[in-house]
Design a protein around this motif. Sequence first.
Motif, PDB file in Angstrom:
ATOM      1  N   THR A  79      13.520  30.621  56.348  1.00  0.00           N
ATOM      2  CA  THR A  79      12.609  30.628  57.494  1.00  0.00           C
ATOM      3  C   THR A  79      13.326  30.687  58.835  1.00  0.00           C
ATOM      4  O   THR A  79      12.667  30.853  59.852  1.00  0.00           O
ATOM      5  CB  THR A  79      11.723  29.372  57.491  1.00  0.00           C
ATOM      6  OG1 THR A  79      12.550  28.210  57.615  1.00  0.00           O
ATOM      7  CG2 THR A  79      10.888  29.310  56.240  1.00  0.00           C
ATOM      8  N   GLY A  80      14.631  30.538  58.858  1.00  0.00           N
ATOM      9  CA  GLY A  80      15.355  30.534  60.121  1.00  0.00           C
ATOM     10  C   GLY A  80      15.401  31.908  60.761  1.00  0.00           C
ATOM     11  O   GLY A  80      15.097  32.930  60.148  1.00  0.00           O
ATOM     12  N   GLY A  81      15.775  31.929  62.016  1.00  0.00           N
ATOM     13  CA  GLY A  81      15.888  33.191  62.726  1.00  0.00           C
ATOM     14  C   GLY A  81      17.056  34.006  62.212  1.00  0.00           C
ATOM     15  O   GLY A  81      18.108  33.487  61.857  1.00  0.00           O
ATOM     16  N   LYS A  82      16.838  35.306  62.149  1.00  0.00           N
ATOM     17  CA  LYS A  82      17.849  36.271  61.702  1.00  0.00           C
ATOM     18  C   LYS A  82      18.345  35.971  60.286  1.00  0.00           C
ATOM     19  O   LYS A  82      19.525  36.090  59.993  1.00  0.00           O
ATOM     20  CB  LYS A  82      19.020  36.321  62.675  1.00  0.00           C
ATOM     21  CG  LYS A  82      18.615  36.775  64.063  1.00  0.00           C
ATOM     22  CD  LYS A  82      19.789  36.867  64.979  1.00  0.00           C
ATOM     23  CE  LYS A  82      19.342  37.253  66.378  1.00  0.00           C
ATOM     24  NZ  LYS A  82      20.425  37.271  67.330  1.00  0.00           N
ATOM     25  N   SER A  83      17.425  35.579  59.414  1.00  0.00           N
ATOM     26  CA  SER A  83      17.819  35.312  58.038  1.00  0.00           C
ATOM     27  C   SER A  83      18.213  36.585  57.315  1.00  0.00           C
ATOM     28  O   SER A  83      18.876  36.541  56.286  1.00  0.00           O
ATOM     29  CB  SER A  83      16.684  34.620  57.290  1.00  0.00           C
ATOM     30  OG  SER A  83      15.549  35.450  57.253  1.00  0.00           O
ATOM     31  N   TRP A  84      17.843  37.735  57.870  1.00  0.00           N
ATOM     32  CA  TRP A  84      18.207  39.009  57.252  1.00  0.00           C
ATOM     33  C   TRP A  84      19.715  39.208  57.247  1.00  0.00           C
ATOM     34  O   TRP A  84      20.238  39.948  56.416  1.00  0.00           O
ATOM     35  CB  TRP A  84      17.530  40.157  57.987  1.00  0.00           C
ATOM     36  CG  TRP A  84      17.776  40.142  59.458  1.00  0.00           C
ATOM     37  CD1 TRP A  84      16.981  39.560  60.407  1.00  0.00           C
ATOM     38  CD2 TRP A  84      18.886  40.705  60.156  1.00  0.00           C
ATOM     39  NE1 TRP A  84      17.536  39.723  61.647  1.00  0.00           N
ATOM     40  CE2 TRP A  84      18.715  40.430  61.531  1.00  0.00           C
ATOM     41  CE3 TRP A  84      20.012  41.402  59.750  1.00  0.00           C
ATOM     42  CZ2 TRP A  84      19.621  40.839  62.485  1.00  0.00           C
ATOM     43  CZ3 TRP A  84      20.911  41.810  60.720  1.00  0.00           C
ATOM     44  CH2 TRP A  84      20.707  41.532  62.072  1.00  0.00           C
ATOM     45  N   ARG A  85      20.436  38.544  58.138  1.00  0.00           N
ATOM     46  CA  ARG A  85      21.898  38.678  58.140  1.00  0.00           C
ATOM     47  C   ARG A  85      22.496  38.139  56.842  1.00  0.00           C
ATOM     48  O   ARG A  85      23.440  38.703  56.312  1.00  0.00           O
ATOM     49  CB  ARG A  85      22.502  37.919  59.317  1.00  0.00           C
ATOM     50  CG  ARG A  85      22.302  38.605  60.628  1.00  0.00           C
ATOM     51  CD  ARG A  85      23.026  37.854  61.709  1.00  0.00           C
ATOM     52  NE  ARG A  85      22.876  38.524  62.981  1.00  0.00           N
ATOM     53  CZ  ARG A  85      23.325  38.054  64.124  1.00  0.00           C
ATOM     54  NH1 ARG A  85      23.952  36.888  64.139  1.00  0.00           N
ATOM     55  NH2 ARG A  85      23.156  38.713  65.229  1.00  0.00           N
ATOM     56  N   PHE A  86      21.944  37.034  56.354  1.00  0.00           N
ATOM     57  CA  PHE A  86      22.445  36.454  55.105  1.00  0.00           C
ATOM     58  C   PHE A  86      21.808  37.121  53.889  1.00  0.00           C
ATOM     59  O   PHE A  86      22.485  37.489  52.944  1.00  0.00           O
ATOM     60  CB  PHE A  86      22.179  34.954  55.084  1.00  0.00           C
ATOM     61  CG  PHE A  86      22.618  34.285  53.811  1.00  0.00           C
ATOM     62  CD1 PHE A  86      23.951  34.064  53.560  1.00  0.00           C
ATOM     63  CD2 PHE A  86      21.687  33.906  52.865  1.00  0.00           C
ATOM     64  CE1 PHE A  86      24.361  33.460  52.390  1.00  0.00           C
ATOM     65  CE2 PHE A  86      22.084  33.302  51.695  1.00  0.00           C
ATOM     66  CZ  PHE A  86      23.427  33.085  51.456  1.00  0.00           C
ATOM     67  N   LEU A  87      20.490  37.278  53.932  1.00  0.00           N
ATOM     68  CA  LEU A  87      19.784  37.824  52.777  1.00  0.00           C
ATOM     69  C   LEU A  87      20.049  39.316  52.593  1.00  0.00           C
ATOM     70  O   LEU A  87      19.907  39.832  51.491  1.00  0.00           O
ATOM     71  CB  LEU A  87      18.286  37.569  52.922  1.00  0.00           C
ATOM     72  CG  LEU A  87      17.882  36.103  52.945  1.00  0.00           C
ATOM     73  CD1 LEU A  87      16.393  35.962  53.225  1.00  0.00           C
ATOM     74  CD2 LEU A  87      18.249  35.434  51.645  1.00  0.00           C
ATOM     75  N   GLY A  88      20.447  40.020  53.639  1.00  0.00           N
ATOM     76  CA  GLY A  88      20.736  41.442  53.534  1.00  0.00           C
ATOM     77  C   GLY A  88      21.965  41.734  52.699  1.00  0.00           C
ATOM     78  O   GLY A  88      22.163  42.865  52.239  1.00  0.00           O
ATOM     79  N   LYS A  89      22.802  40.742  52.477  1.00  0.00           N
ATOM     80  CA  LYS A  89      24.001  40.945  51.669  1.00  0.00           C
ATOM     81  C   LYS A  89      23.676  41.126  50.197  1.00  0.00           C
ATOM     82  O   LYS A  89      24.492  41.635  49.446  1.00  0.00           O
ATOM     83  CB  LYS A  89      24.952  39.751  51.830  1.00  0.00           C
ATOM     84  CG  LYS A  89      25.476  39.594  53.222  1.00  0.00           C
ATOM     85  CD  LYS A  89      26.342  38.368  53.331  1.00  0.00           C
ATOM     86  CE  LYS A  89      26.800  38.154  54.760  1.00  0.00           C
ATOM     87  NZ  LYS A  89      27.585  36.944  54.910  1.00  0.00           N
ATOM     88  N   PHE A  90      22.498  40.707  49.762  1.00  0.00           N
ATOM     89  CA  PHE A  90      22.146  40.753  48.355  1.00  0.00           C
ATOM     90  C   PHE A  90      21.380  42.005  47.963  1.00  0.00           C
ATOM     91  O   PHE A  90      21.001  42.160  46.823  1.00  0.00           O
ATOM     92  CB  PHE A  90      21.332  39.516  47.982  1.00  0.00           C
ATOM     93  CG  PHE A  90      22.086  38.241  48.204  1.00  0.00           C
ATOM     94  CD1 PHE A  90      23.144  37.909  47.394  1.00  0.00           C
ATOM     95  CD2 PHE A  90      21.748  37.389  49.232  1.00  0.00           C
ATOM     96  CE1 PHE A  90      23.844  36.734  47.599  1.00  0.00           C
ATOM     97  CE2 PHE A  90      22.433  36.218  49.440  1.00  0.00           C
ATOM     98  CZ  PHE A  90      23.492  35.895  48.623  1.00  0.00           C
ATOM     99  N   ILE A  91      21.126  42.888  48.912  1.00  0.00           N
ATOM    100  CA  ILE A  91      20.412  44.118  48.596  1.00  0.00           C
ATOM    101  C   ILE A  91      21.415  45.125  48.074  1.00  0.00           C
ATOM    102  O   ILE A  91      22.398  45.444  48.738  1.00  0.00           O
ATOM    103  CB  ILE A  91      19.686  44.662  49.841  1.00  0.00           C
ATOM    104  CG1 ILE A  91      18.632  43.653  50.303  1.00  0.00           C
ATOM    105  CG2 ILE A  91      19.062  46.014  49.547  1.00  0.00           C
ATOM    106  CD1 ILE A  91      17.979  44.006  51.606  1.00  0.00           C
ATOM    107  N   GLY A  92      21.190  45.619  46.889  1.00  0.00           N
ATOM    108  CA  GLY A  92      22.107  46.567  46.277  1.00  0.00           C
ATOM    109  C   GLY A  92      22.034  47.924  46.949  1.00  0.00           C
ATOM    110  O   GLY A  92      20.973  48.386  47.344  1.00  0.00           O
TER     111      GLY A  92
END
Length: 125
Positions: free
Chosen positions: A77-90
């Motif tokens: 839920t934090g801001g800019k979580s896509w920076r961390f979660l984007g690493k798991f997209i193949g």
Amino acid sequence: MSVDPDKEFRPVNQILGTKPSLGPIPADQIFPWTIIALLSYLIVNGFFGAFFPDQWQKWLWTVLIGGWGIATWWILTGGKSWRFLGKFIGVPTWTRGTARYQSFLEFHYERKNRKTKPRHRRSRK
């Protein structure tokens, strides 16, 4: 061309437009983190309290479970979580290839009506 010195620079408050925080903790995360910490305390000391003979073990597990829950909540839920979660997209692997298009219905129809060689049975003598 003369520039009026009063209109050249305009002071701006740098705090405007930023999210409120309590030190490094964002203000919108304080309430959920408090709930997660209380739930981890209740889970460890309430449900599983009889399994831990020492008090330091209870607090260790409370901190571990609470830290895990808080970190998970902050990532999701934090801001800019896509920076961390984007690493798991193949990343997709692109290849080029050619194939003849054949409709499934045509393939099924041809297979059904295919004439095969008649098989002769050998007679046993």
